[in-house]
Design a protein around this motif. Sequence first.
Motif, PDB file in Angstrom:
ATOM      1  N   PRO A  18     -22.066  10.175 -13.263  1.00 37.85           N
ATOM      2  CA  PRO A  18     -23.142   9.318 -13.132  1.00 37.85           C
ATOM      3  C   PRO A  18     -22.577   7.945 -12.626  1.00 37.85           C
ATOM      4  CG  PRO A  18     -23.092  10.534 -15.207  1.00 37.85           C
ATOM      5  CD  PRO A  18     -21.752  10.879 -14.386  1.00 37.85           C
ATOM      6  N   SER A  19     -23.487   7.117 -11.848  1.00 36.45           N
ATOM      7  CA  SER A  19     -23.057   5.942 -11.431  1.00 36.45           C
ATOM      8  C   SER A  19     -22.872   4.893 -12.428  1.00 36.45           C
ATOM      9  CB  SER A  19     -24.104   5.533 -10.317  1.00 36.45           C
ATOM     10  OG  SER A  19     -25.296   5.139 -11.014  1.00 36.45           O
ATOM     11  N   VAL A  20     -23.538   5.032 -13.721  1.00 36.78           N
ATOM     12  CA  VAL A  20     -23.195   4.145 -14.576  1.00 36.78           C
ATOM     13  C   VAL A  20     -21.691   3.964 -15.274  1.00 36.78           C
ATOM     14  CG1 VAL A  20     -23.916   5.638 -16.504  1.00 36.78           C
ATOM     15  CG2 VAL A  20     -24.213   3.112 -16.457  1.00 36.78           C
ATOM     16  N   VAL A  21     -21.165   5.288 -15.024  1.00 42.54           N
ATOM     17  CA  VAL A  21     -19.827   5.652 -15.513  1.00 42.54           C
ATOM     18  C   VAL A  21     -18.771   4.913 -14.439  1.00 42.54           C
ATOM     19  CG1 VAL A  21     -17.935   7.280 -15.802  1.00 42.54           C
ATOM     20  CG2 VAL A  21     -20.313   7.654 -16.762  1.00 42.54           C
ATOM     21  N   GLY A  65     -19.641   2.470 -12.401  1.00 44.89           N
ATOM     22  CA  GLY A  65     -19.945   1.031 -12.381  1.00 44.89           C
ATOM     23  C   GLY A  65     -19.045   0.363 -13.355  1.00 44.89           C
ATOM     24  N   PHE A  66     -19.234   1.267 -14.877  1.00 39.14           N
ATOM     25  CA  PHE A  66     -18.295   0.681 -16.061  1.00 39.14           C
ATOM     26  C   PHE A  66     -16.804   0.669 -15.558  1.00 39.14           C
ATOM     27  CE2 PHE A  66     -15.880   2.800 -19.336  1.00 39.14           C
ATOM     28  CZ  PHE A  66     -15.744   1.832 -19.929  1.00 39.14           C
ATOM     29  N   LEU A  67     -16.423   1.636 -15.177  1.00 41.09           N
ATOM     30  CA  LEU A  67     -14.897   1.934 -14.933  1.00 41.09           C
ATOM     31  C   LEU A  67     -14.384   0.644 -13.931  1.00 41.09           C
ATOM     32  CD1 LEU A  67     -14.065   5.656 -14.713  1.00 41.09           C
ATOM     33  CD2 LEU A  67     -13.503   3.863 -16.541  1.00 41.09           C
ATOM     34  N   ALA A 120     -15.936  -1.939 -13.125  1.00 38.89           N
ATOM     35  CA  ALA A 120     -16.092  -3.532 -13.682  1.00 38.89           C
ATOM     36  C   ALA A 120     -15.112  -3.650 -14.638  1.00 38.89           C
ATOM     37  CB  ALA A 120     -17.638  -3.644 -13.936  1.00 38.89           C
ATOM     38  N   LEU A 121     -15.039  -2.950 -15.805  1.00 32.97           N
ATOM     39  CA  LEU A 121     -14.229  -3.209 -16.894  1.00 32.97           C
ATOM     40  C   LEU A 121     -12.804  -2.789 -16.935  1.00 32.97           C
ATOM     41  CD1 LEU A 121     -16.582  -2.844 -19.827  1.00 32.97           C
ATOM     42  CD2 LEU A 121     -15.966  -4.830 -18.488  1.00 32.97           C
ATOM     43  N   TRP A 122     -12.236  -1.668 -16.079  1.00 33.77           N
ATOM     44  CA  TRP A 122     -11.272  -1.179 -16.127  1.00 33.77           C
ATOM     45  C   TRP A 122     -10.246  -1.820 -14.659  1.00 33.77           C
ATOM     46  CZ3 TRP A 122      -8.805   2.511 -12.832  1.00 33.77           C
ATOM     47  CH2 TRP A 122      -7.624   2.929 -13.303  1.00 33.77           C
ATOM     48  N   ARG A 130     -15.483 -10.027 -10.190  1.00 30.44           N
ATOM     49  CA  ARG A 130     -15.992  -8.941  -9.670  1.00 30.44           C
ATOM     50  C   ARG A 130     -16.345  -9.517  -8.375  1.00 30.44           C
ATOM     51  NH1 ARG A 130     -19.303  -8.062 -15.182  1.00 30.44           N
ATOM     52  NH2 ARG A 130     -17.476  -7.549 -16.583  1.00 30.44           N
ATOM     53  N   MET A 160     -26.710   0.773 -10.414  1.00 28.22           N
ATOM     54  CA  MET A 160     -25.778   0.588 -11.536  1.00 28.22           C
ATOM     55  C   MET A 160     -24.583  -0.059 -11.188  1.00 28.22           C
ATOM     56  SD  MET A 160     -28.081   0.850 -13.856  1.00 28.22           S
ATOM     57  CE  MET A 160     -26.986   0.578 -15.312  1.00 28.22           C
ATOM     58  N   LEU A 173     -24.977  -3.527 -10.011  1.00 31.47           N
ATOM     59  CA  LEU A 173     -25.592  -4.226 -11.133  1.00 31.47           C
ATOM     60  C   LEU A 173     -24.225  -4.749 -12.056  1.00 31.47           C
ATOM     61  CD1 LEU A 173     -27.766  -5.708 -12.792  1.00 31.47           C
ATOM     62  CD2 LEU A 173     -27.987  -3.209 -13.735  1.00 31.47           C
ATOM     63  N   MET A 174     -23.529  -3.784 -12.306  1.00 31.30           N
ATOM     64  CA  MET A 174     -22.282  -3.926 -13.068  1.00 31.30           C
ATOM     65  C   MET A 174     -20.984  -4.679 -12.623  1.00 31.30           C
ATOM     66  SD  MET A 174     -22.545  -0.061 -14.850  1.00 31.30           S
ATOM     67  CE  MET A 174     -21.959  -0.190 -16.619  1.00 31.30           C
TER      68      MET A 174
END
Lengths: 556, 746
Positions: free
Chosen positions: B491-494, B496-498, B500-502, B595, B670, B673-674
Amino acid sequence: MTPIRHGTRFWRQGEPLVWATGGTLAFVLLSTVLLIGVVLVHGLGVFWPSPVAEITLADGTRFHGQQVQTETHPGTGGVSVQFKTANRELDPQRLDFRWVAQEALHRLDYPADVMVVERLENGSFFGCLERVDAAGLDLPADVPVLEQLVAALTAVRSERAARIAPLAAQIQTLNRELQRVQDTLLRLRYRRQRSVEQPDAAADANATCDAAIARAAARQQELQARSDELGAEQRAVAAALRQATAVFRLPSGDTHNVAVADMVRVWQPNAMSVWAKCRHYAAKVWELLSDEPRESNTEGGLFPAIFGTVMLVFLMAITCFPLGVVAGVYLGEYAREGPLVKTVRIAVNNLAGVPSIVYGIFGLGFFVYGIGRLLDEWFYPHLVEANKMVFGTGGLLWASLTLGLLTVPVVIVSTEEAIRTIPQGVRASSLALGATKFQTLVRVLLPMSSPGIMTGFILAMARAAGEVAPLMITGVVKLAPTLPVDTQFPYFHPDRKFMHLGFHIFDIGFQSPNVEASKPMVFVTTFLLVLIVLVMSSVAIYLRNSMRRRFQSRDI
Amino acid sequence: MPLTVQKTTARVKRHDRVARWVITLGGLVVIASVIAILVLIVGVAVPLFRSATIHELARGPLPPALKSADVLAIGIDLPAGNAAGAVHVLARDGAMSFLAVGDWSPLLRREIEPPAGSTARQVRAVERHNGWRYTLTWDDGSLSLVEVTSNAEFDAAGRRTTRWDLHTLAESAGEGDGVPELALMRHGPEGTIAVRLFAGGLLAVSRVVVTENLLGDQETSTSTQTIDVHDLDRITAMTADSTGRTLYIGNDAGCLARWVFDEEGAVQTREIVRAFPDRRAVTALAMVLGDISLAVGDDRGELTTWFTVRVGEKRALTRIHALAAHASVVREIVASTRNKSVWSLGELGTLHWDHMTSERNLLQLSGAQPLVQFGCAPQGHALVALDVTGQLTAWGCQAAHPEASWRTLFGRVHYEGYDEPAFTWQTTGGDDFEPKYSLVPLLFGTLKGTCYAMFFAVPLALFSAVYTAHFTTPAFKRTVKPVVEIMAAIPSVVIGFLVALWLAPLLERWIIAVFLSLLTMPAVFLAFMGIWQLLRRWDACRRVENGYEFLVLVPVLLVGAALAAAWAGWVESAVFDGSFSQWLYQNLGVRMDQRNALIIAFGLGFAVIPIVFSIAEDALSAVPHSLTAASMAVGASRWQTLWRIILPSASPGIFAGVMIGFGRAVGETMIVLMATGNTPLIDLSPFNGMRTLSANIAVEMPEAPVGGTLYRVLFLCAVILFILTFALNTTAEVVRQRLRKRFGRL
């Protein structure tokens, strides 16, 4: 052949370029492994009870902390260590993480009696248990403090179950009743309002209406008063339960009280056996799967989000599959090949490439503000008048219909492909035996193509489970007060807002005030979502490959 | 028995017919819904460009008690719903009459008393601002500031009614200096300001300030100062902002003057601008909502807006927007209290409605007879005008999205407070905020993010596809395809999260290592090739060249990355003085966001690679084996075969893959966005963030009121995305079908 000529041929024939392409593949595979690896490492380790160290710094400061990570600064080469120090309320900036330079670390001890307390508020607490002050509870006196604390926890829990739970249940029933009365009141007031605007309304009807309004209003006040009363009682009981506290000694020498009622669970990670750690891990995983979230979603469970995701995918499936299969069958079997069908096929393929946010916008404009507002005006005009929406605002139904639309192309394409891969001879045989086209379809073609269609289903479901953007504007929320299914008539509420694993990741990763503290939870959620999606897609790919093999091996 | 068979056949046939219809219908419904999606989103976006509508509500002569020559000002109020509206008419004798919209029957009459001690009997002139606030100049030089109010009330039966009233906000008695040529009053919580302009070029500014002392008593202090403005003579128009702190004056020789008073009333700034070199007369002035822009009407009929712009050290009044010109002298300008639009009346009796930001001419109204007086409702949905024959007409008018036009959406616009025209997207602010709806930064952000991602993804995906399709073993090919498909399912949210935050914090610290690895990895690779040409003489090593090259290369790449990481610290301290981001800021003036576009290249690229890979790999594998075999048979090496034979044949398929990948990157929400920070910048730097069309929809949609301009602009964003991806995908699909046909024949 001399070595030199051999070498030049190696370069001239472009062999290194072949190697370079191999290198890019290696790079892509490595980064995939890295991505999955990061999720696995961070996601799986969250619940393992890691040891708590008593850290002594060079300047003499002492505190408890769990080592989280170390970082090397590429410029200076200095190493710093991040510790989770918990005890958020004791920090002046309310932080529970701390970076310490490696040189400043004097020593790390792992005393066996350091206790980790998971609390309802303020994150967890690290400290050494000194005594339990619980005058109101009947605790065994001559046992170790740890057992006293466990006894106190059990006592407080049973007390809570005996005294607060029934009150909470009563309040819930009252509130439901209150909501019903408020709904009635709004309906009556709306009717009254309408009769004002129509001057020919009968006066006695108005009078009855007024009387009913007065009755409902009185009932509302009565219920509200009763509910407030019970709420006060509940708060009083809770306050009494909070009297029992455990006193912890901190490495700095101070002591700190934690109310037993605030504790979720306690453990001493440094003294735990591997078996005990495994039990702890299992308990935490169970909590994750079955419990409600706490502390603005950064602690506790994911049950509402898992439930919301499952409901969403389920509703999406029952709306999109029939449509997709019918359209796929039409394109594969019934449509006469021509420019129109060709255009349609391109259009369907294209739809799969339209950005999901565009579907979201469509869902918002068509389902929520179009159909939803219309339904509200027909069935709940009194609520519309009071500016409350039932279907006219985002909700589970609209989100799943939007997702259904989004995934329909996947199902269409896979159905059509599955039907087309069936050799023409099969159709001919069936028709030659006297079967009609429909009979051929239902008895021969659909069963034969079922693995392919299943593949489409599963891929569609995997896509739906991971899609977030369209949900964000059609009804997903960070915290839904109620599940879409409950014991209240009509038991299933497709109009309600819902929670979703993917949105959960976005929300706690990006909208949470304490990003550092919420990271473990984001990784766990990510792990869960990746797991779900990967298992679904793997099954789909396996099914498809096995079907291909079946048709390749059999020649009809 | 035969009968049953017949019956069965009939039933079966019926089923078949029904099924055929149902399935055909179902298929067509799905296809229709495709079209419906586009139609609906376009349908929501189209009203943005719709021009204003107007319809006549009532028309008739003024009541006999009122003479049209005596009317000094009119205004209209039309409450929401179907409640009755009213027109108020201020006459020369100082009486405000409220007339019912429809038959103009009198509802209410309020006499305005001149200030105490005044001997005035008639009103000489009226100046209006802020909707329904009128400054009355009495014939003895005293002033009154009155306001018309409208309050919604519910009667006993619950019916909605409106109560209109008139309040005197402030008064200023004349001091025997005679009757001013122009006068205005402003009233606010700080106090009252009265400005009088006398013939001969004297400007009298009197201030009444109410302060509260420590004991809580109110103290009133009055001060008057006289400013000599005879060098500007003859002054033809005057206005002030709603606090009275800034005063604007226009004269008959094309000059505009501006005074800014400080809190004590002293002149802080005085500026005179030769606004019109052709010395035309300024005939009307008014402040546009927000008190920043000044609308100027002149005797050539032109309508312009001005505000102060920084020029060097100072701020100078500058001409910003030119609105639709009148055919004659502009007589009066009235600003809307809802948005940045202005109403203006020309000498020949035509009325214009223009929006300042978009420079859209919303409405041009010329009645059967020339109009002499007009007024509009505060909500901007009703208009009343009096013509020379004494006919009073009320209209309902509607301009839903005056601030949107092709110019504001896609062109440079000089917004209030900016020093130059700009492409800007900024939608939230205060009530009198000028919304900025330029889609250019969003389009730019979309293309920037997509291009960075494609630069990263396309080479990787294509080379990998080439290797998988032609150089590796069939067994491995069967494994790698599903692995890549699974990669596509993440999923793109995954991602995006990785990312952006990792990845983002990691990349921020190791940015030098990333750049270095662009050098070290190829260098290590070339070194390894050098070693390999010696190693490949052994058969055991030679066997690797049967499709296991990539496995051997994994450690090689890791060595390259490790070298880069090891040298990063040294390079950063030696070349970039210890901190790359500071060096970047000091030497190139580029600020490095955490970012940024590089992060997007990795994240979005990672999402795109599987798509491009799958399609390109399919295309490469579809090239008939006979071609490859023939090429190898005449002695071409495997790279030569690929380069000369396979790539040309498969190029349409590869092109299709790149197009589809591009389409996916354009619409991905996503991840951007993130991982972008969502700042709508126009900056190509790889160290800055951006905002894309899709992320913009996700960010702004929850706050957009249904049916508002923002809501429709966001739908327009969706339309653009839809059309963009549809075009890309259609191109790809057509190319692919051609390819299929070509190899079908072989």
